[in-house]
Design a protein around this motif. Sequence first.
Motif, PDB file in Angstrom:
ATOM      1  N   GLU A  16       0.831  -1.211   0.000  1.00  0.00           N
ATOM      2  CA  GLU A  16       0.000   0.000   0.000  1.00  0.00           C
ATOM      3  C   GLU A  16       0.864   1.259   0.000  1.00  0.00           C
ATOM      4  O   GLU A  16       0.586   2.218  -0.723  1.00  0.00           O
ATOM      5  N   ARG A  17       1.914   1.263   0.797  1.00  0.00           N
ATOM      6  CA  ARG A  17       2.806   2.429   0.823  1.00  0.00           C
ATOM      7  C   ARG A  17       3.486   2.627  -0.521  1.00  0.00           C
ATOM      8  O   ARG A  17       3.644   3.757  -0.990  1.00  0.00           O
ATOM      9  N   THR A  18       3.884   1.543  -1.164  1.00  0.00           N
ATOM     10  CA  THR A  18       4.504   1.640  -2.486  1.00  0.00           C
ATOM     11  C   THR A  18       3.516   2.186  -3.507  1.00  0.00           C
ATOM     12  O   THR A  18       3.848   3.062  -4.302  1.00  0.00           O
TER      13      THR A  18
END
Length: 112
Positions: A16-18
């Motif tokens: 998700e952060r990527t």
Amino acid sequence: MDDPDSELLDAAGVAERTALAWQRTIIGVLAVGALVVRWSIVERFPAWPGVVLTAAAALATLVLVRQRYRRVRDTVMAGQTPLSRYVVPGATALMVVIVVGVGAGILLEYAS
């Protein structure tokens, strides 16, 4: 008690952060494309350079973000590193080519 490092390697969280980082980058490119279109209209130049930049960013959003999310999630779940040898350099090279092309187009229109 759980291992504190296990929270850092949450596969969905890492993916998700990527994906969010890719989305932020593409939103920036979309904003630059919109500014190029606006500048082209104000200066009475063709708007195609900004349209090309904006369309390329939108296409990258549809393709790259989803693909990268799945790849990162799957590799982290498999216990491997999500670093890619091809996606990041390829996306960087693509954006450099697009920016140079748009800049050359603007320069040609401005010179004539």
